[in-house]
Design a protein around this motif. Structure first.
Motif, PDB file in Angstrom:
ATOM      1  N   THR A 298     -12.767   5.296   8.947  1.00 46.93           N
ATOM      2  CA  THR A 298     -12.286   4.231   9.080  1.00 46.93           C
ATOM      3  C   THR A 298     -10.988   4.112   9.377  1.00 46.93           C
ATOM      4  O   THR A 298     -10.474   3.345  10.361  1.00 46.93           O
ATOM      5  CB  THR A 298     -12.907   3.180   8.098  1.00 46.93           C
TER       6      THR A 298
ATOM      7  N   TYR B  95       0.953  -1.162  -0.115  1.00 51.26           N
ATOM      8  CA  TYR B  95       0.021   0.043  -0.073  1.00 51.26           C
ATOM      9  C   TYR B  95       0.893   1.181  -0.033  1.00 51.26           C
ATOM     10  O   TYR B  95       1.963   1.362   0.481  1.00 51.26           O
ATOM     11  CB  TYR B  95      -0.819  -0.009   1.086  1.00 51.26           C
TER      12      TYR B  95
ATOM     13  N   ALA C 170      -9.033  -3.043   8.631  1.00 47.08           N
ATOM     14  CA  ALA C 170      -9.921  -1.790   8.926  1.00 47.08           C
ATOM     15  C   ALA C 170     -10.873  -1.967   7.560  1.00 47.08           C
ATOM     16  O   ALA C 170     -12.233  -1.755   7.960  1.00 47.08           O
ATOM     17  CB  ALA C 170      -9.125  -0.723   8.945  1.00 47.08           C
ATOM     18  N   VAL C 171     -10.412  -2.301   6.438  1.00 45.02           N
ATOM     19  CA  VAL C 171     -11.326  -1.828   5.186  1.00 45.02           C
ATOM     20  C   VAL C 171     -11.914  -3.333   5.008  1.00 45.02           C
ATOM     21  O   VAL C 171     -13.119  -3.083   4.332  1.00 45.02           O
ATOM     22  CB  VAL C 171     -10.349  -1.338   4.052  1.00 45.02           C
TER      23      VAL C 171
ATOM     24  N   LEU D 147      -4.492  -1.612   8.061  1.00 40.48           N
ATOM     25  CA  LEU D 147      -5.387  -0.904   7.120  1.00 40.48           C
ATOM     26  C   LEU D 147      -6.356  -2.053   6.235  1.00 40.48           C
ATOM     27  O   LEU D 147      -7.470  -1.908   6.130  1.00 40.48           O
ATOM     28  CB  LEU D 147      -4.455  -0.135   5.986  1.00 40.48           C
ATOM     29  N   LYS D 148      -5.544  -3.024   6.008  1.00 39.76           N
ATOM     30  CA  LYS D 148      -6.486  -4.108   5.319  1.00 39.76           C
ATOM     31  C   LYS D 148      -7.509  -4.681   6.471  1.00 39.76           C
ATOM     32  O   LYS D 148      -8.550  -4.829   5.690  1.00 39.76           O
ATOM     33  CB  LYS D 148      -5.273  -5.242   5.173  1.00 39.76           C
TER      34      LYS D 148
ATOM     35  N   ALA E  64      -8.363   3.164  12.570  1.00 42.71           N
ATOM     36  CA  ALA E  64      -7.768   2.052  12.817  1.00 42.71           C
ATOM     37  C   ALA E  64      -6.346   2.431  12.996  1.00 42.71           C
ATOM     38  O   ALA E  64      -5.596   1.859  13.684  1.00 42.71           O
ATOM     39  CB  ALA E  64      -7.613   1.524  11.278  1.00 42.71           C
TER      40      ALA E  64
END
Lengths: 457, 457
Positions: free
Chosen positions: A437, A186, B441-442, B438-439, A441
């Motif tokens: 979100t 990412y 959370a999404v 992040l992964k 996080a």
């Protein structure tokens, strides 16, 4: 809890943790027209390790943390509206590495843009992003800043290659690398660029440099109408002319320029301020192409600045446009808007905006980085007049709505802070929920610059 | 649960939900040397609403979803290693809008790069990102792809302005706008570019276009050593020469080119393939500057292609480098590496890599987008030989370690998929944990392309 945090931070930083009123007041405002609010203390770290230790203390006691560069933000970004610790990066101001072969530099967040360019002078390289203020590179990354030569060289989005960031729990991460491109994971660099201190504190930046051009030519030129000036810009962009700068100043702003700059006496008509970079021959060719377009659209009074001294005076005047605008009215305050739309919508958007200004009955000079579709009003208000303040706010609101109506954004380069939060839902729709979100996080305790950009809870 | 999901999806899509073996097999592999794995079914949505409905069904039954463009990825990205639904975007293949004034286009994800350029031909504009395959624009965004002219025009990172994305719960979001810049909120566009389908499905893209240059000149030239070729590139980049393409092919690759292309007979020495874009005069000036640098470094045999036909033949040959490389050894498979380092490290990194190849005893032609610091080996292996496979894997591993040692990345443009996951922790350190956060959370149920890029659970 704040008192225990301050005790721990004093143990850590000694004299570099200040609770004095004057220091707190300096960290309680920015250049926006927003109510000040004081931090409980101001920390002056000198190393990444100290920033990490500060974050650990603040997480332990659940104390808000507000990163602070030089206080030149325009939407209340650095105002500690929930108190807590202002983390001032001014002592982290070293240029750490300059890589001439790679066209990049590694700097600490407290380095200002002019400081970096001064240190680069003998290398033949330059750092290009130039907001009006002499902001810190850290602050510029945090707000995704840009400036007058973005049309050629990009914003901080394009000019930050890698970051070191301290996360809310004190973890130190590195995002990106000095490789020119990567498909590895990412894009955390871009997540932090423009995150306004709400996800972590930037402690190191790798920024892109460009070679100083062999030849530079600046010019100003006037048009009878603002539409003709904007159409000139649109055509120049369309044919791919690689202009380094193309700035619009309307007739009201030009009056301010003449008033503020004692040696300036220019026609009070809409102007473009231009700069061309390239080889000697390349610049000549660009100028010819630009002149051909502008002449078709009724340009008058080209004035060329070939000497470095003249050029510097011109761009210094442009960078002081804020003060020039304010000089139109003694004792006034300025409220700045920051609309950015697709280039094709720019002429209509500006025409509509000029109508809104007329309706408001206020004076509001217009300047724009029009090659990017971005322009600002400086709405001049008597701070004592409730009525004027209300009208100015209504005008600023209408300008933001206009930006959205034309498919643009309510902030091209100043950021959200507290000032633009009210538009986030409307501009981003369901994507704003995703931003919340992500914030939740990365910063589950909502300690990083709380109350800015993404409303939590 | 998968059978219930398939029932619901059949109700939704009818014939456009396939469970046939041949269709599943087509969606069970990419162009990488990775073991295939079949999806339970393949969905062919035609609208964003259908993609959203598919995601809702898959979330309801906790079924994995793997977005699929055209299957040209190189690190196993589209292989459904945990089964589930392959979502093939090939029916979402319309160019929706072309904005000539804004130099952008809005396309569906299944549009391929050559399709877009064909539709752009009469507009005077071009889409520049050109990986070897005729990939879909959606897939190219998902893997942060680049190509031969990135040195001038950027990767997908720079060329995607805005996205429409369907999130795991079926929510449709829009990231960014058509405004050239924005400081409004987290940069979600860049979060999804390069996310390899692990966070959502891209259903619409706004991409940047450039004007077709007035003049184009291509050339090839040869050097006695690879070091001389690379140093020529470094110097050209340093003086800011705006080359559109500057590609390195080593002597082994050149032998492959001669073998594969019946009409090609070039010296089997390290070559640069070049392209210059600009005005007639500008191109001439660039060429003169480049020749001066190259001559100092012992260049020989400049061959200029001025006609469109000659140029197309040259770049078609370059795009087929993979097949040309493979032609060096009958029946072999190719294992592709993707190292990218800072330009200043490129010569040393390549020299070290050539030693590693020699030590391996394998044939491994080298091609590189050297203006970006990015190069590939195509390691040729007999797929029946365990020993060769082991040596090839060891060589690829050593090349990745070399990239990291020189301050670079293990993937410049191919992405992570399953192939490069093992390096993520080493390359990103603590930042990899943030990627996982992040992964999580999404995509809390880990349904989006599970097992790729970020290891969960």
């Amino acid at each position: 809890m704040i008192s225990e945090a301050i005790d721990d931070l004093r143990d850590l930083l000694g004299e570099r943790l200040s609770t004095g009123t004057s220091v707190r007041e300096l960290h309680g405002r920015d250049e926006a027209y927003s109510a000040p609010a004081l931090p409980d203390a101001v920390a002056f770290p000198e190393t990444t390790e100290e920033v990490s230790a500060i974050m650990k203390v603040c997480t332990k006691y659940k104390v808000p943390v507000v990163p602070f560069g030089i206080g030149s933000s325009l939407e209340g970004h650095v105002i500690p509206i929930h108190g807590g610790i202002s983390v001032d990066t001014s002592r982290m101001n070293s240029v750490l590495e300059i890589h001439s072969s790679d066209l990049d530099a590694v700097v600490q967040p407290g380095v200002t843009r002019t400081q970096l360019n001064t240190e680069l002078r003998d290398t033949g390289l330059m750092f290009t992003v130039d907001p009006g203020a002499d902001a810190t590179i850290g602050g510029m990354a945090a707000t995704r800043a840009s400036g007058t030569n973005t049309v050629r060289y990009g914003t901080m989005r394009e000019n930050v290659l890698a970051l070191e960031v301290v996360l809310p729990d004190g973890t130190v991460i590195e995002t990106g690398s000095r490789a020119r491109k990567s498909a590895s994971g990412y894009d955390l660099t871009h997540l932090f660029v423009g995150s306004e201190g709400t996800l972590g504190i930037i402690t190191k930046l790798t920024v892109r440099l460009f070679g100083q051009p062999e030849a530079i030519l600046s010019a100003t030129c006037a048009f009878e109408t603002i539409e003709e000036a904007v159409h000139t810009v649109i055509l120049a962009i369309q044919i791919g002319l690689p202009m380094a700068r193309i700035e619009l100043l309307d007739e009201v702003q030009m009056r301010g320029m003449n008033t503020y700059n004692p040696d300036m006496d220019m026609p009070e008509k809409p102007h473009l301020f231009l700069e061309f970079h390239g080889t000697e021959a390349g610049v000549r060719e660009q100028v010819e192409q630009f002149e051909a377009i502008a002449e078709d659209l009724g340009v008058s009074g080209f004035s060329w600045a070939t000497k470095a001294e003249e050029r510097n005076r011109l761009w210094q005047a442009r960078h002081n446009a804020y003060y020039a605008g304010k000089s139109l009215r003694k004792g006034c305050e300025g409220m700045v808007t920051d609309c950015c739309v697709p280039i094709s919508a720019l002429a209509d958007c500006i025409a509509h905006t000029k109508k809104l200004i007329a309706q408001s009955g206020l004076i509001a000079p217009l300047v724009g980085h029009v090659g990017d579709g971005n322009f600002h009003l400086l709405i001049l208000v008597d701070p004592e007049s409730e009525d004027e303040l209300a009208r100015a706010k209504a005008l600023a609101e209408a300008v933001s709505q206009t930006a959205l109506k034309f498919g643009g954004t309510v902030t091209g380069e100043h950021g959200v802070g507290t000032g633009k939060m009210k538009y986030m839902e409307q501009e981003h729709g369901a994507a704003y929920a995703l931003m919340k979100t992500l914030k939740q996080a990365v910063d589950p305790l909502n300690l990083m610059n709380p109350g800015k950009m993404v409303a939590q809870g």
